[in-house]
Motif scaffolding. Structure first.
Motif, PDB file in Angstrom:
ATOM      1  N   SER A  72       0.834  -1.196   0.000  1.00  0.00           N
ATOM      2  CA  SER A  72       0.000   0.000   0.000  1.00  0.00           C
ATOM      3  C   SER A  72       0.871   1.250   0.000  1.00  0.00           C
ATOM      4  O   SER A  72       1.941   1.266   0.596  1.00  0.00           O
ATOM      5  CB  SER A  72      -0.915  -0.013   1.219  1.00  0.00           C
ATOM      6  N   ILE A  73       0.388   2.266  -0.684  1.00  0.00           N
ATOM      7  CA  ILE A  73       1.110   3.536  -0.777  1.00  0.00           C
ATOM      8  C   ILE A  73       0.940   4.277   0.547  1.00  0.00           C
ATOM      9  O   ILE A  73      -0.178   4.488   1.010  1.00  0.00           O
ATOM     10  CB  ILE A  73       0.503   4.407  -1.895  1.00  0.00           C
ATOM     11  N   LYS A  74       2.064   4.672   1.163  1.00  0.00           N
ATOM     12  CA  LYS A  74       1.965   5.366   2.449  1.00  0.00           C
ATOM     13  C   LYS A  74       2.228   6.856   2.315  1.00  0.00           C
ATOM     14  O   LYS A  74       1.756   7.659   3.085  1.00  0.00           O
ATOM     15  CB  LYS A  74       2.969   4.765   3.432  1.00  0.00           C
ATOM     16  N   TYR A  88       1.898  10.137   0.001  1.00  0.00           N
ATOM     17  CA  TYR A  88       1.263  10.690  -1.188  1.00  0.00           C
ATOM     18  C   TYR A  88       0.912  12.140  -0.946  1.00  0.00           C
ATOM     19  O   TYR A  88       0.963  12.628   0.171  1.00  0.00           O
ATOM     20  CB  TYR A  88       0.001   9.891  -1.546  1.00  0.00           C
ATOM     21  N   THR A  89       0.579  12.839  -2.024  1.00  0.00           N
ATOM     22  CA  THR A  89       0.146  14.224  -1.927  1.00  0.00           C
ATOM     23  C   THR A  89      -1.262  14.267  -2.472  1.00  0.00           C
ATOM     24  O   THR A  89      -1.512  13.780  -3.574  1.00  0.00           O
ATOM     25  CB  THR A  89       1.081  15.119  -2.755  1.00  0.00           C
ATOM     26  N   GLU A  90      -2.186  14.824  -1.703  1.00  0.00           N
ATOM     27  CA  GLU A  90      -3.602  14.665  -2.023  1.00  0.00           C
ATOM     28  C   GLU A  90      -3.950  14.965  -3.474  1.00  0.00           C
ATOM     29  O   GLU A  90      -4.633  14.202  -4.122  1.00  0.00           O
ATOM     30  CB  GLU A  90      -4.454  15.488  -1.055  1.00  0.00           C
ATOM     31  N   GLY A 145      -7.030   8.231  -4.399  1.00  0.00           N
ATOM     32  CA  GLY A 145      -7.901   8.014  -3.252  1.00  0.00           C
ATOM     33  C   GLY A 145      -8.601   9.313  -2.855  1.00  0.00           C
ATOM     34  O   GLY A 145      -9.792   9.326  -2.560  1.00  0.00           O
ATOM     35  N   TYR A 146      -7.852  10.407  -2.885  1.00  0.00           N
ATOM     36  CA  TYR A 146      -8.398  11.715  -2.528  1.00  0.00           C
ATOM     37  C   TYR A 146      -9.550  12.104  -3.454  1.00  0.00           C
ATOM     38  O   TYR A 146     -10.564  12.640  -3.013  1.00  0.00           O
ATOM     39  CB  TYR A 146      -7.281  12.759  -2.593  1.00  0.00           C
ATOM     40  N   ASP A 204      -8.169   3.051  -4.959  1.00  0.00           N
ATOM     41  CA  ASP A 204      -7.543   2.833  -3.653  1.00  0.00           C
ATOM     42  C   ASP A 204      -6.064   3.238  -3.685  1.00  0.00           C
ATOM     43  O   ASP A 204      -5.627   3.910  -4.624  1.00  0.00           O
ATOM     44  CB  ASP A 204      -7.706   1.373  -3.224  1.00  0.00           C
ATOM     45  N   ARG A 205      -5.330   2.855  -2.654  1.00  0.00           N
ATOM     46  CA  ARG A 205      -3.915   3.219  -2.592  1.00  0.00           C
ATOM     47  C   ARG A 205      -3.033   1.980  -2.693  1.00  0.00           C
ATOM     48  O   ARG A 205      -2.058   1.843  -1.992  1.00  0.00           O
ATOM     49  CB  ARG A 205      -3.620   3.987  -1.298  1.00  0.00           C
ATOM     50  N   LYS A 206      -3.443   1.077  -3.544  1.00  0.00           N
ATOM     51  CA  LYS A 206      -2.601  -0.094  -3.778  1.00  0.00           C
ATOM     52  C   LYS A 206      -1.522   0.283  -4.783  1.00  0.00           C
ATOM     53  O   LYS A 206      -1.800   0.981  -5.761  1.00  0.00           O
ATOM     54  CB  LYS A 206      -3.458  -1.235  -4.336  1.00  0.00           C
TER      55      LYS A 206
END
Lengths: 247, 318
Positions: free
Chosen positions: B170-172, B174-176, B181-182, B187-189
């Motif tokens: 999973s991506i931990k 990120y920038t919105e 996901g934002y 998702d954040r896979k």
């Protein structure tokens, strides 16, 4: 290593408790039970009272967790970051203990040469991806929180996206405090997903008091009872074991 | 929790605890979520040194850089030189040194030479991402701030690879604005389509340098609206939409579609010699594009021919 399930309480509040026992005392108790308490202080604008900010910090410190005070705008990103970091922190603690078993009392992974640290961290990262998480979300719904609940709702949906992107399973429950008759009111029973949150806070009746301590205690009781019940069940039948077989 | 990386003043000399190398701080290069990067002078010449707020995050980045160097037959990010700790009093701060890449920030190049360069960089970026994905990695926190432009010939390079994640995890980080996901679009896979969504957002960011928020409406609706409202983005609407919906599973496919559009729009412009049209459009969209002189427009038009040949070479090299 036995870290099948990580258990956390996430407290979201906008001020200082003003009723009941000291919340950081309850958090210490939770920590002893192997439950991590994370706290997020939330603001519309301006800054939190020094007293409030201190309490947020103290609760997380006692609960072995992480605290952060943020504006509603940054809430989503903060909630997921705090949760993930606390998971890593707990797992690091477990790994450190194992290391001390091998290398002696004084050693922590940070005492290793940089090249070997990487391998240890790799193990922690792997665990963080595959471990099961049980998260008790406790939201302050006193009168002053009214304007912030929309952001809280969004942040929780966002948190669910992040956690579901992991391989390991998740279970969430959501309660608000103060409750109508009890310390807390359950808004959402244990569920693997947090996507049905629309209007979840509408049932709450805003109140002037903020009994953070008693609310934390109620959350802690629910979590420990749940654990005991599960242990009983798995002892008798191996039945309701939540561990997900992730390859 | 909020431990901050030490501010190293230019001229400071520091020595690593484990390897004993000495570095002299020249200046601060930048600050990220996980730490601060300084330009330092060492025995090996100038290097970039990143010192972290929290030691674990630095260790993770080193892990990434190390694995990176194993797949680096073509240079993707800066290469790792050494990892060590800096002791200040009782505290120990993990740091690592890497190759110093001399380059300009992404936006300073685009502001100077025009948005058209943006498309070229996107094509280059897609080629690099394809190689990264082939090696089972996903970039994660893809945004202009993490990119650099090296000169002669202009080439996009990765500056901060701290968010790079093994595929399937999973991506931990990120920038919105660049995170699907934002926008409620996935998702954040860590998978290729996650990066390709961010590439589309980098393009949107080129058109809207100040970015924007999602507000109350549906994410896709807002993004579509913004794409349609901008002359530079409109020709790419199909590619952007496909990427935003996560339907590109392969960077190579997106790159191919990008190249096609670039060569089409480019030749159209030359054949109709529509410099005047462009100027009209420029006026019409002044609000979104900001003020730009006519001289500038003419210069841009002239640079298309050069661009066409650059493109040709980009295509040949990839």
């Amino acid at each position: 290593m036995s870290v099948a399930t990580l258990r956390q309480i996430l407290l979201i509040t906008d001020g200082c408790s003003n009723h009941g026992e000291d919340p950081s005392m309850v958090a210490s108790l939770a920590h002893e039970e192997g439950i991590t308490v994370n706290v997020i202080g939330i603001l519309d604008q301006g800054s939190m009272s020094q007293e409030g900010e201190r309490e947020v910090e103290q609760i997380a410190l006692a609960g072995g967790g992480i605290s952060q005070v943020v504006y509603t705008k940054q809430l989503a990103q903060t909630v997921q970051m705090v949760t993930r970091q606390a998971m890593t922190q707990t797992l690091q603690g477990v790994v450190n203990k194992e290391l001390q078993g091998i290398l002696g009392e004084q050693s922590e992974w940070e005492d290793l040469p940089p090249d070997q640290r990487g391998e240890v961290l790799e193990v922690v990262d792997d665990l963080g991806e595959s471990v099961q998480l049980e998260l008790f979300i406790l939201v302050d719904t006193s009168a002053s929180m009214k304007t912030k609940l929309q952001s809280v709702q969004e942040a929780l949906r966002d948190l669910s996206i992040s956690l579901q992107s992991r391989e390991g399973g998740n279970l969430f429950t959501l309660s608000g405090f103060p409750g109508k008759r009890k310390e807390i009111d359950q808004l959402l029973n244990w569920t693997p997903k947090l996507d049905s949150l629309t209007n979840v806070f509408r049932k709450m009746t805003p109140s002037g008091v903020t009994p953070t301590g008693p609310a934390l205690k109620a959350a802690l009781n629910q979590m420990t009872k749940r654990k005991q019940r599960r242990q009983l069940l798995s002892e008798s039948s191996g039945g309701e074991d939540v561990e997900e077989a992730s390859s | 929790m909020k431990r901050q990386a030490p501010e190293l003043i230019p001229g400071t000399k520091l020595t690593g605890k484990w390897h004993g190398q000495t570095y002299r701080v020249i200046k601060k290069l930048g600050q990220g979520a996980t730490g601060t990067v300084f330009l330092v002078e060492s025995e090996r010449g100038p290097l970039a040194l990143k010192i972290g707020h929290e030691n674990p995050s630095i260790t993770s980045e080193v892990n990434v850089l190390q694995r990176f160097s194993k797949v680096q037959d073509v240079k993707l990010g800066p290469s790792l030189i050494e990892t060590d700790d800096l002791k200040i009093g009782d505290e120990s701060f993990a740091f690592y040194t890497m190759e110093y890449i001399r380059g300009a920030p992404f936006f300073s190049h685009i502001n100077k030479y025009g948005k058209e360069w943006g498309s070229i960089f996107i094509v280059q970026l897609l080629g690099d991402l394809d190689r990264l994905h082939q090696a089972s990695w996903v970039f994660g926190d893809l945004k202009p701030d993490n990119l650099l432009i090296t000169s002669s010939p202009p080439r996009v390079r990765w500056f901060d690879v701290g968010g790079t994640t093994l595929m399937g995890r999973s991506i931990k980080e990120y920038t919105e604005f660049f995170d699907r996901g934002y926008w409620g679009l996935g998702d954040r896979k860590a998978e290729p389509s996650y990066d390709l969504f961010s590439v589309a957002m980098v393009m949107i960011n080129i058109a809207y340098p100040h970015r924007f928020e999602k507000g109350q409406a549906e994410g896709l609706e807002i993004l579509t609206e913004r794409i349609e409202a901008h002359t530079w983005l409109r020709p790419y609407r199909k590619v952007l939409r496909t990427a935003l919906l996560g339907r590109y599973t392969d960077a190579q496919l997106m790159k191919k579609d990008m190249m096609e559009i670039i060569s089409e729009t480019d030749s159209k412009k030359r054949f109709s010699s529509s410099t005047k049209n462009r100027m009209k459009q420029g006026k019409q969209f002044k609000k979104t594009e900001g003020k730009r002189g006519n001289v500038w427009d003419a210069m841009l038009a002239a640079s298309f021919i050069i661009l066409a040949s650059v493109l040709y070479w980009v295509g040949q090299l990839m």
